[in-house]
Motif scaffolding. Structure first.
Motif, PDB file in Angstrom:
ATOM      1  N   ILE B  13     155.502  29.113  85.824  1.00  0.00           N
ATOM      2  CA  ILE B  13     154.867  29.505  84.554  1.00  0.00           C
ATOM      3  C   ILE B  13     155.865  29.365  83.407  1.00  0.00           C
ATOM      4  O   ILE B  13     156.964  29.923  83.464  1.00  0.00           O
ATOM      5  N   VAL B  14     155.469  28.621  82.392  1.00  0.00           N
ATOM      6  CA  VAL B  14     156.301  28.502  81.192  1.00  0.00           C
ATOM      7  C   VAL B  14     155.878  29.575  80.186  1.00  0.00           C
ATOM      8  O   VAL B  14     154.685  29.753  79.933  1.00  0.00           O
ATOM      9  N   CYS B  15     156.850  30.275  79.655  1.00  0.00           N
ATOM     10  CA  CYS B  15     156.580  31.315  78.650  1.00  0.00           C
ATOM     11  C   CYS B  15     157.289  30.909  77.360  1.00  0.00           C
ATOM     12  O   CYS B  15     158.307  30.209  77.390  1.00  0.00           O
ATOM     13  N   TRP B  38     148.212  44.277  75.071  1.00  0.00           N
ATOM     14  CA  TRP B  38     147.337  43.482  75.935  1.00  0.00           C
ATOM     15  C   TRP B  38     146.819  42.221  75.254  1.00  0.00           C
ATOM     16  O   TRP B  38     146.269  41.334  75.918  1.00  0.00           O
ATOM     17  N   ALA B  39     147.005  42.118  73.921  1.00  0.00           N
ATOM     18  CA  ALA B  39     146.560  40.934  73.189  1.00  0.00           C
ATOM     19  C   ALA B  39     147.500  39.750  73.384  1.00  0.00           C
ATOM     20  O   ALA B  39     147.219  38.650  72.914  1.00  0.00           O
ATOM     21  N   GLY B  40     148.615  39.970  74.073  1.00  0.00           N
ATOM     22  CA  GLY B  40     149.618  38.913  74.165  1.00  0.00           C
ATOM     23  C   GLY B  40     150.463  38.890  72.903  1.00  0.00           C
ATOM     24  O   GLY B  40     150.248  39.690  71.980  1.00  0.00           O
ATOM     25  N   GLN B  41     151.429  37.990  72.866  1.00  0.00           N
ATOM     26  CA  GLN B  41     152.331  37.924  71.715  1.00  0.00           C
ATOM     27  C   GLN B  41     151.547  37.553  70.449  1.00  0.00           C
ATOM     28  O   GLN B  41     150.881  36.523  70.407  1.00  0.00           O
ATOM     29  N   THR B  42     151.630  38.436  69.454  1.00  0.00           N
ATOM     30  CA  THR B  42     150.889  38.226  68.202  1.00  0.00           C
ATOM     31  C   THR B  42     151.839  38.215  67.008  1.00  0.00           C
ATOM     32  O   THR B  42     153.044  38.444  67.159  1.00  0.00           O
ATOM     33  N   ASP B  43     151.251  38.007  65.839  1.00  0.00           N
ATOM     34  CA  ASP B  43     152.053  38.072  64.615  1.00  0.00           C
ATOM     35  C   ASP B  43     152.790  39.406  64.501  1.00  0.00           C
ATOM     36  O   ASP B  43     153.921  39.456  64.020  1.00  0.00           O
ATOM     37  N   ILE B  64     154.580  37.499  78.072  1.00  0.00           N
ATOM     38  CA  ILE B  64     154.327  37.849  79.474  1.00  0.00           C
ATOM     39  C   ILE B  64     153.184  37.020  80.054  1.00  0.00           C
ATOM     40  O   ILE B  64     153.187  36.709  81.243  1.00  0.00           O
ATOM     41  N   TYR B  65     152.244  36.630  79.232  1.00  0.00           N
ATOM     42  CA  TYR B  65     151.072  35.912  79.738  1.00  0.00           C
ATOM     43  C   TYR B  65     151.337  34.426  79.993  1.00  0.00           C
ATOM     44  O   TYR B  65     150.632  33.788  80.773  1.00  0.00           O
ATOM     45  N   GLY B  66     152.308  33.856  79.323  1.00  0.00           N
ATOM     46  CA  GLY B  66     152.588  32.421  79.467  1.00  0.00           C
ATOM     47  C   GLY B  66     152.205  31.653  78.210  1.00  0.00           C
ATOM     48  O   GLY B  66     151.295  32.048  77.456  1.00  0.00           O
ATOM     49  N   LYS B  67     152.925  30.559  78.015  1.00  0.00           N
ATOM     50  CA  LYS B  67     152.803  29.750  76.788  1.00  0.00           C
ATOM     51  C   LYS B  67     151.347  29.354  76.520  1.00  0.00           C
ATOM     52  O   LYS B  67     150.674  28.797  77.381  1.00  0.00           O
ATOM     53  N   GLY B  68     150.885  29.648  75.328  1.00  0.00           N
ATOM     54  CA  GLY B  68     149.528  29.258  74.943  1.00  0.00           C
ATOM     55  C   GLY B  68     148.457  30.243  75.368  1.00  0.00           C
ATOM     56  O   GLY B  68     147.321  30.159  74.903  1.00  0.00           O
TER      57      GLY B  68
END
Lengths: 244, 244
Positions: B13-15, B38-43, B64-68
Motif C-alpha cells: 500500500i502506497v500512502c 475517519w474522513a482521511g487526510q483532509t485540508d 492511513i487509508y492510502g494514497k488517493g
C-alpha cells in the motif's frame, strides 16, 4: 515587589491576608485569591502570592482560620479544618469576607477576581464559585489537588465563574467516583468547567515535602510543573481584554 | 514555509504524507505526526501540519487509508474506517510505517517524534504509543476527542511515550466509563499520562463545521482554543532540551 498584610473581618473574627503586587502608577489590576491547605496560611501560600504578583496580578493569600491561627505545615491539622468542613455556610461566609476585602483593595480591579487553592484551599475556591451571587466579580477558580465534595446548602444555582480542577488521579481524597460526581455537579450548574487529570499522581503533588505514598500523599515534580503552566494559562484567558 | 507530499509504503500500500516545515540550514528538528479523522487526510490535517511547522517542528500529516483514498469531510466514512477498527494489528503496522517515513526524512530528528490526532486520529496516536518498541523515537502523543478503546493485541507492555488526551466530557464516543477504563489502562502500562476534560463539550469540538448536537458532535470554540494551548505546551515540554 510590594508585600503587606491586611486585616479583614468576618463578623467578630479578624483575618490576616498577605498581599503581594508590583507597584505601578494609578492602575488597578486583576487579583488572584489564594486558598490555603488545612495547615492555614503558610510560607507556601505567601510564595504563591508573590508568584502571582510576578504575573502582573495582585496575589492575595486568604486567611480562613483567623489571624494568628496557624497549623503545622506537616502535622495533623484536623482540629482546625473540621469546623469548616462541618459548617460549609460558615466557610462560605468566611470566603466571601476575604473576597470583599480583596475587592476593596485600592490596586485591585474589583471586577476581575480569580482564585486558586490547594488541598482544603481547592475546596474553598470551589465553594466560592458555588456561592453564586454572593461572589460577584469572581471570574474563575482553580482547584489544585482539591476536595470536590459539594456543600449541602440547598439547590446549587448557576455557576458563572469558570472552573478548572487540577487533579491527581490517585488522590485518595478525590476518588474517581468523586470526579464523576463533580463533573455531574458542574455540568448541572452550567459551569464552564475543566479538569486536568494527572496520571500516577497523588494528593499534595505540589508540596515538595509530601512523602507519604502509603497515605496517598506525594510530591510530583511533573504534575507540579504542569499545574503551574495550567494556572498561568487559565488566568491569562480569564483576564484577557477580550474576556471583559 | 516549505510543503511537500511524500510517498511511503506499508507492504504493497502506497500512502501519501503531507509534510510542512520552515527551511533553515543544516539542522534537524522535532517532528509531529498528525493523525486524521475517519474522513482521511483532509485540508484540516494539512493546515495542522502547517501550524505545527510554525512552531518550529516538522508537521507530518499521516495517510492511513492510502494514497488517493479520501473520504468526505462531513459524510459517512464508515467503510473507510471500519477495516482498521476491525484489525488493529493492521492499523498499528500502517502507523509504524508512517512513523518510519517521518524518521527517515532528512530534516527530522528521528529521536524527537511526537504525534497528535483527531477523532479516529486520536485512537491512532494512542495506538502508536501502545506499540511499544515498534515506535522507538516516539516521545509523546496527544489524542484530541479521540476514541480510547484499547486494541486486543495481547498484554500491553510499558508505554514510554507521554500521553495527553484532550477530551470532551459529553463525547458519546468516549463515555465516562471509557475514560475510567483508559485511566486504568494507562496507569497499568506505567505511562506518563494526562487527560484534560472539557465540560459541556461534545465530540469533534475542534471541527468548525460540526453541528449535530443530537448526535453528540459539536464545535466548541473554548475547547478548541484551550486544546491548541495544551498541544503547544505539551510539545514544548516534550522537545525541550532538558528532556533529551
Amino acid at each position: 515587589m510590594h508585600t503587606e498584610t491586611l486585616d479583614y473581618t468576618d463578623a467578630d473574627i479578624v483575618c490576616e491576608a498577605f498581599v503581594a503586587y508590583i507597584k505601578t502608577k494609578g492602575r488597578t489590576r486583576p487579583c488572584v485569591l489564594i486558598g490555603h491547605s488545612w495547615a492555614g496560611q503558610t510560607d507556601a501560600d505567601r510564595q504563591t502570592a508573590s508568584k502571582i504578583a510576578q504575573l502582573g496580578y495582585v496575589g492575595f493569600a486568604l486567611d480562613i482560620y483567623g489571624k494568628g491561627t496557624r497549623g503545622h505545615a506537616s502535622g495533623d491539622n484536623s482540629a482546625l479544618i473540621q469546623p469548616f468542613l462541618d459548617d460549609r455556610a460558615l466557610l462560605r461566609r468566611r470566603l466571601v469576607a476575604g473576597l470583599a476585602a480583596a475587592k476593596a483593595h485600592p490596586v485591585v480591579d474589583s471586577n476581575r477576581i480569580g482564585a486558586v487553592g490547594f488541598c482544603f484551599g481547592g475546596l474553598c475556591v470551589l465553594d466560592l464559585a458555588r456561592a453564586g451571587t454572593a461572589s460577584v466579580g469572581l471570574r474563575g477558580v482553580v482547584s489544585v489537588h482539591g476536595i470536590f465534595a459539594p456543600p449541602e446548602l440547598g439547590r446549587q444555582e448557576k455557576i458563572t465563574a469558570k472552573v478548572l480542577a487540577l487533579h491527581g488521579y490517585d488522590d485518595p481524597l478525590a476518588t474517581p467516583q468523586n470526579l464523576l460526581d463533580f463533573a455531574r455537579e458542574m455540568s448541572t450548574a452550567a459551569a464552564d468547567w475543566q479538569v486536568h487529570v494527572y496520571g500516577n499522581t497523588m494528593h499534595s503533588f505540589t508540596s515538595p515535602t509530601a512523602n507519604q505514598p502509603d497515605k496517598g500523599l506525594m510530591y510530583n515534580a511533573d504534575a507540579e510543573r504542569r499545574s503551574w503552566v495550567a494556572i498561568q494559562n487559565f488566568f491569562e484567558e480569564l483576564f484577557a481584554p477580550s474576556e471583559l
